[in-house]
Enzyme design. Structure first.
Site, PDB file in Angstrom:
ATOM      1  N   LYS A 126       0.864  -1.196   0.000  1.00  0.00           N
ATOM      2  CA  LYS A 126       0.000   0.000   0.000  1.00  0.00           C
ATOM      3  C   LYS A 126       0.889   1.231   0.000  1.00  0.00           C
ATOM      4  O   LYS A 126       2.012   1.187   0.501  1.00  0.00           O
ATOM      5  CB  LYS A 126      -0.872   0.022   1.262  1.00  0.00           C
ATOM      6  CG  LYS A 126      -2.071   0.924   1.160  1.00  0.00           C
ATOM      7  CD  LYS A 126      -3.220   0.182   0.502  1.00  0.00           C
ATOM      8  CE  LYS A 126      -4.408   1.055   0.229  1.00  0.00           C
ATOM      9  NZ  LYS A 126      -5.561   0.240  -0.197  1.00  0.00           N
ATOM     10  N   ASP A 166      -7.130   4.351  -4.448  1.00  0.00           N
ATOM     11  CA  ASP A 166      -7.751   4.201  -3.124  1.00  0.00           C
ATOM     12  C   ASP A 166      -8.369   5.577  -2.848  1.00  0.00           C
ATOM     13  O   ASP A 166      -8.636   6.332  -3.791  1.00  0.00           O
ATOM     14  CB  ASP A 166      -6.704   3.791  -2.069  1.00  0.00           C
ATOM     15  CG  ASP A 166      -7.346   3.301  -0.755  1.00  0.00           C
ATOM     16  OD1 ASP A 166      -7.772   2.139  -0.692  1.00  0.00           O
ATOM     17  OD2 ASP A 166      -7.438   4.100   0.206  1.00  0.00           O
TER      18      ASP A 166
END
Ligand code: NDP
Ligand code: 2IT
Length: 444
Positions: A126, A166
């Protein structure tokens, strides 16, 4: 002390001031207790939990850019490459002022188990930045994205690490990031997913997280003898995941009566007008007050409160820790039947426990929101074979993957004596595949 408790203590001691990361690790390790304790000495000797909770690599970097007034701005950039046992690192980039190392590590850790559950060959990672895209001009967004990629390109690639969107990162940002990667490296490769359809993107990727959430919810209800048809549903958030969860739930006959953003929430007893919501959020990038202005049936309330509405199914799709214990109590008092997470870790540990103890069907995000990253992996496959699949083909694969995830976590919960505990089922099923690959590859 048990090995699980030792590992948990170590994570807290070695990673101070990272509450979200502690929370995600705690939830997973508590679920794994039954598996670890069956063979505790072996796992302790191979330091499996220490390796599982320590990222393979965490990259922190400076992101300087020039704003429209000519002022130089500096943001923090992150990419945490958590675990590559089952494939190249895969996971989104988040642009939000709240981003810090704790948040990126919690998201990267969750992604490892989620990606394992998809059954596709992707490891977990991430990244992101504390850059706030709100109110920025297109040129400022481009300047930021180009600077971010000018550092990130050293660490990513189609076979090493493949970022995606995201919070705060959609088609526009992916386009600017992709253009800069190509310019620097000269490579036209699938280094990012969520790309535009004209340059290697996959049909249905935009809709995939929300649609996938509803496919899984639908299967959950079907296996409990009911369906979404005629159900009342609340959704939080008004971004990518929320919009397409609302769209699919409505297509399957549910009435979705809420959505929210960081300033307030909408109650629309006639059902959310998803076309209007898309116009307000995707086209105008406006607040929900704009939705209210154009929709007479809607009630807008400033602040929190979306979980106070009486519904059968609740789908939290905004951000971490947005559903608190008092919200869980309100949902239970109103007779909620199922809560399925579209966001990552939107439900606090106490709220999760309360819902489970009160017989609410609860599916954690790492299972129910996996449709986004699964479709990203399908985008990677299409890029590798330099072909594009039809929307019907991608959608059918997405549906199969979500149905399979539900049965996989359900079976794991039964096998380990915790039937109906989908948190345990998801953590255990995700863990077993990753551990099998880690053990096969030796101490690395
Ligand atoms: P978007 O940026 O498209 O939308 C986020 C939504 O959540 C917006 O409505 C935003 O409101 C709201 N929100 C964000 N932060 C807060 C906050 N601190 N308090 C209240 N509301 C907030 O993001 P996505 O829809 O892509 O992501 C939503 C969630 O889903 C995240 O948890 C993400 O990690 C998760 N997720 C996303 C996937 C994807 O494919 N995009 C895949 C799997 C999970 P506002 O506009 O006012 O900021
Ligand atoms: O949290 C997530 O799974 C995402 N933001 C999607 C990641 C991806 O690589 O598609």
């Amino acid at each position: 002390m048990s090995y699980v408790d030792e590992a948990l203590e170590r994570v807290i001691a070695q990673n101070p001031a990272q509450p979200e990361f502690h929370q995600a690790v705690k939830e997973v390790l508590e679920s794994l207790r039954v598996v670890i304790e069956a063979d505790e000495e072996k796992y302790r000797k191979e330091a499996l939990l220490e390796r599982l909770t320590t990222p393979e690599r965490a990259i922190l970097f400076r992101v300087p850019w020039v704003d429209d007034k000519g002022q130089v701005q500096v943001n923090n950039g992150y990419r945490v490459q958590f675990n590559s046992a089952i494939g190249p690192y895969k996971g989104g980039l988040r642009l939000h002022p709240s981003v810090n190392l704790s948040i990126i590590k919690f998201l990267g850790f969750e992604q490892v188990f989620k990606n394992s559950l998809t059954s596709l060959p992707i490891g977990g990672g991430k990244g992101g930045s504390d850059f706030d895209p709100k109110g920025k001009s297109d040129r400022e967004i481009m300047a930021f994205c180009q600077s971010f990629m000018t550092e990130l390109f050293k660490y990513v690639g189609a076979d090493t690490d493949v970022p995606a969107g995201d919070i705060g990162v959609g088609a526009r940002e992916i386009g600017y990031l992709y253009g800069q990667y190509k310019r620097i490296t000269g490579l036209y490769e699938g280094v990012l997913t969520g790309k535009g359809l004209s340059y290697g993107g996959s049909l249905v990727r935009t809709q995939a997280t929300g649609y996938g959430l509803v496919y899984l919810t639908s299967e959950l209800l079907k296996c409990h003898g009911t369906s979404l048809e005629g159900k009342t549903v609340s959704v939080s958030g008004a971004g990518n995941v929320a919009i397409y969860a609302i769209e699919k739930a409505q297509q399957l006959g549910a009435k979705v009566v809420t959505c929210s953003d960081s300033t307030g929430w909408i109650y629309d007893p006639e059902g959310i007008d998803v076309g209007l919501l898309k116009d307000v959020k995707e086209v105008r990038r406006a607040r929900l007050t704009e939705y209210k202005k154009r929709r007479p049936s809607a009630v807008y309330t400033e602040g929190r409160g979306v979980w106070s509405v009486k519904v059968d199914v609740a789908l939290p799709c905004a951000t971490q820790n947005e559903l608190h214990l008092e919200d869980a109590k309100a949902l239970v008092a109103n007779g909620v039947y199922a809560v399925c997470e579209g966001a990552n870790m939107p439900t606090t540990l106490e709220a999760t426990q309360f819902l489970q103890e009160n017989g609410v069907l609860f599916v954690p995000g790492k299972a129910s929101n996996a449709g986004g990253v699964a479709t990203s992996a399908l985008e990677m496959s299409q890029n590798s074979e330099r072909l594009s699949w039809s929307a019907e083909e991608v959608d059918a694969k997405l549906k199969d993957i979500m149905i399979n995830i539900y049965h996989n976590i359900d079976n794991a919960s039964k096998k380990y004596g915790m039937e109906g505990n989908y948190v345990a089922g998801a953590n255990i099923a995700g863990f077993l595949k990753v551990v099998n690959a880690m053990e096969a590859q030796g101490i690395v």
